[in-house]
Every structure is written in C-alpha cells, then in structure tokens.
Design a protein around this motif. Structure first.
Motif: not given
Length: 390
Positions: A299-307, A283-290
């Motif tokens: 890209q994962y959220r838009s191309d894989v998760f959301a659809p 899994p890819i984890h996004y750090n909203d501070r850095t």
C-alpha cells in the motif's frame, strides 16, 4: 501467495536466493551409479508423483528425476522428463532397504549399471566455508545443495581499482558466476566481514544457476548468464549491478537487474526504505521470505512512493517522462504510476538510480539512462539507517 516476481523486485523466481520448499519426505542420498559417485535428492510425498534430481560428483549439473513408487516398494524414474510427455523410458529402478539405503539398476538399451545409495552425510567444510552464513543454513535447509557447493571452488581472476579501492575478482568455473572481494576498503571497515557477505552472495547465485538449469532441463534446456558491474562505493555504502538473462523453463526467457546494495560497516543488505522514506512514522520493511508486512508495504509503494516518484521525475525529466506528449501504444508510458511501485535501484555518483518495472510486452522500456534521484532530495527524506551520501 504473491510471488517475488509480482513485486517487480526481480529476485529471479528460483533465485530469489531462497531455499527450496520443505517437504515431509525428502531424502538426500549418496552412492554410485555404475562406478561413478553421485548425489541424489528424492521427494517422496506422493508415491504417484515422485520427483527428484541427481548430479555426478565429477560434473555437478543436475539431471531431473520423475517417477512412481508402486505398492511393492519399487521406484521407477525417468530422467529429464519433458513436461507433458509420456514416461516411455524409465531407466531408474530402485528398492528401499530396511536400513534406509536404496539399491537397484540404471538401464538403457543394452547397458545395465548398478545403483547403490545410502543417506548422505554433511560434508566437511574448510575454515572459510565454516564462516559462511549461507552454507551453514544449507546444512539445515538443503543438504543436497551444500554437498554440491562444498565440492566447488572459486578461481582467482583479475584485480581492478574502482573508486579508489582495490578489488579481486573470483569465478566459479561450472556456472561462470563471478563476483569480487575487497583487497582495500574504507578506513574502519571490517573487510573480512564484508568479503564474507560478498562470498555468500556469490554462493547464492551459484545455487540459483543450478536451480535454473534444472528447470530448463525439462523444457529443452536452460540458460543463465550474469553480468556484474560495480556501480558505486564510498565510506558508507556499496552498490553492484547484478544483471541476469535467464531461461529456467516456461514459455519465455527473461532478464532483470537484482542489485546488491550494502551498508559496508555492517554488511546489511539495504532496502530502499532504509535509504529513502516518504511515509509517516517508521519505515515499513517487507520480508520477501516470510511475506511479513506485505500488505502495508504494498500500500505504501502504490499509494505514496510510486505517485511521488512519478511526479518528481515528471518535473525533473519532463521530456523523458513524456509529459504532455501524445503517445502511441508502442511508446513507454512512464506516466503510469504502477511502473514505479516495485523498482530495482542502486547507488551511483549521480544519485539513486531507480528503474521502472514493466509487464513483459513493454520490457524494452526498463533500465532507461536518465531516472536518477538526486542525493539532495534523498537527504530530505531519509530512511531509518544513517548513511554517508554525497
């Protein structure tokens, strides 16, 4: 740089529960205005646009400062200057002394009060405050906020039982920010650790309240109202809805849910990818501070998760999703995968609650009462943390 809000995760702009941006020349000072103790923060990077804030130790609420430092070393500042208005009144006049202190006067109409300020020192913290990761980080990142918080305290409120566990509620009186600690919990859970995590969350929200009110002070007044609701506890996880309505300056008020989702055994705040993962590999984890991993995460959220979520909910909730239904421009378009990219979520007894995220014009479409992802489906696509789910 992409903002947290543009991700739709709704960590309020000021609140994102991060720290103020660092400046090369920011000074935190303490002293008196007249006979009243005050704490002051000045950002002096640009002599022509000095900014700052201060609070009376008795009241704790910020008053914004704006002004100029002239060539002679005289600093003149206005209070709660409205954006776009001329600085017609500048009651603050200060001079910096050789020892790092400042002295001057506050003057309005026929009243003149002396101001005396010296560099602030870190306040003494009690035993519980010393255990706070958040308060200790403020000692480095925002001494001004630490001084304020060290002078505040939580008052004990009601106790309640939720899903078999006893909770004690606490409220910070100035901000009215409330949260609970656990009086009883699952076997094997370190309640001292877990309660410290929750206490830190509450301190962060209190800081966010003051930051929001400061922003509103320069646009005619701020507003910050928060409702917390326990949503789900078990032997592995806990979820709390943190719904905030706020106006921190700008064109419009706003609202949003920024839930707390914790692993009760570690105190770790869970991301959706910790729990549910549809991609290949780790899994890819996004750090909203850095902003680490932002491109890959987006890209994962838009191309894989959301659809995938849109397709799955269309099969599970075809009527609610508006499948094969004619739509007017006023209808909620849940068939747009963009609204499922960056979503608030939390655990419930029914499954993972996942809300779509809409642009401001369609905000009424958010937080519908039906989009639950069943745990049977979650377990088919586990994230990278082992959790006990129904």
């Amino acid at each position: 740089m992409t903002s947290v809000r543009s991700l739709g995760v709704r960590c309020l702009a000021l609140l994102a529960l991060g720290f103020p941006a660092a400046h090369a020349d920011t000074q935190v000072l303490q002293g008196i205005l007249g006979k009243t103790p005050i704490t002051v923060e000045l950002t002096l990077d640009d002599p022509n646009a000095v900014s700052g804030r201060y609070f009376y130790q008795k009241y704790h609420s910020d008053i914004a400062l704006d002004g100029q430092l002239d060539a002679s070393g005289t600093l003149r500042m206005s209070e709660n200057q409205q954006y776009g208005d001329e600085q017609s009144q500048q009651p603050w006049t200060l001079h910096r002394n050789n020892d790092g202190s400042w002295s001057g006067n506050w003057q309005r109409k026929n009243q003149t009060l002396p101001i005396r300020l010296t560099p602030a020192r870190q306040p003494a913290l009690d035993e519980q405050e010393q255990a706070s990761t958040y308060l200790n980080s403020l000692a480095k990142d925002s001494l001004y906020d630490l001084i304020r918080l060290a002078d505040l305290a939580f008052t004990k409120g009601k106790t309640e039982k939720f899903m078999g566990y006893q909770l004690q509620w606490w409220t910070e009186p100035t901000s009215k920010i409330s949260l609970f600690t656990w009086l009883s919990g699952p076997q094997g859970v370190d309640l001292t650790m877990l309660n410290q995590v929750l206490r830190d969350k509450q301190w962060q929200e209190v800081t966010s309240y003051f930051e929001c009110m400061l922003g509103g002070s320069q646009t005619g007044g701020g507003d910050f109202e928060q409702t917390l609701k326990p949503m789900y506890f078990n032997t592995s996880v806990m979820s709390v809805s943190v719904f905030t309505s706020y106006f921190c300056g700008g064109a419009h008020p706003d609202f949003g849910d920024n839930p707390i989702n914790l692993d009760v055994h570690t105190g770790k705040e869970l991301t959706l990818e910790d729990v549910f993962w549809l991609g290949d590999g780790k899994p890819i984890h996004y750090n909203d501070r850095t902003y680490e991993n932002f491109d890959e995460f987006s890209q994962y959220r838009s191309d894989v998760f959301a659809p995938w979520i849109m397709s799955y909910f269309s099969k599970l909730y075809p009527k609610d999703m508006g499948v094969n239904q004619a739509k007017s421009e006023d209808d909620c378009d849940y068939q747009d995968s963009d609204v499922w990219q960056f979503v608030p979520w939390y655990f419930t007894a029914k499954g993972l609650y996942i809300s779509p995220y809409f642009a401001r014009v369609a905000r009424a479409c958010e937080y519908p009462d039906w989009p639950y992802l069943p745990y049977s489906e979650v377990k088919k696509h586990p994230g990278d943390i082992a959790l006990t789910l129904p």
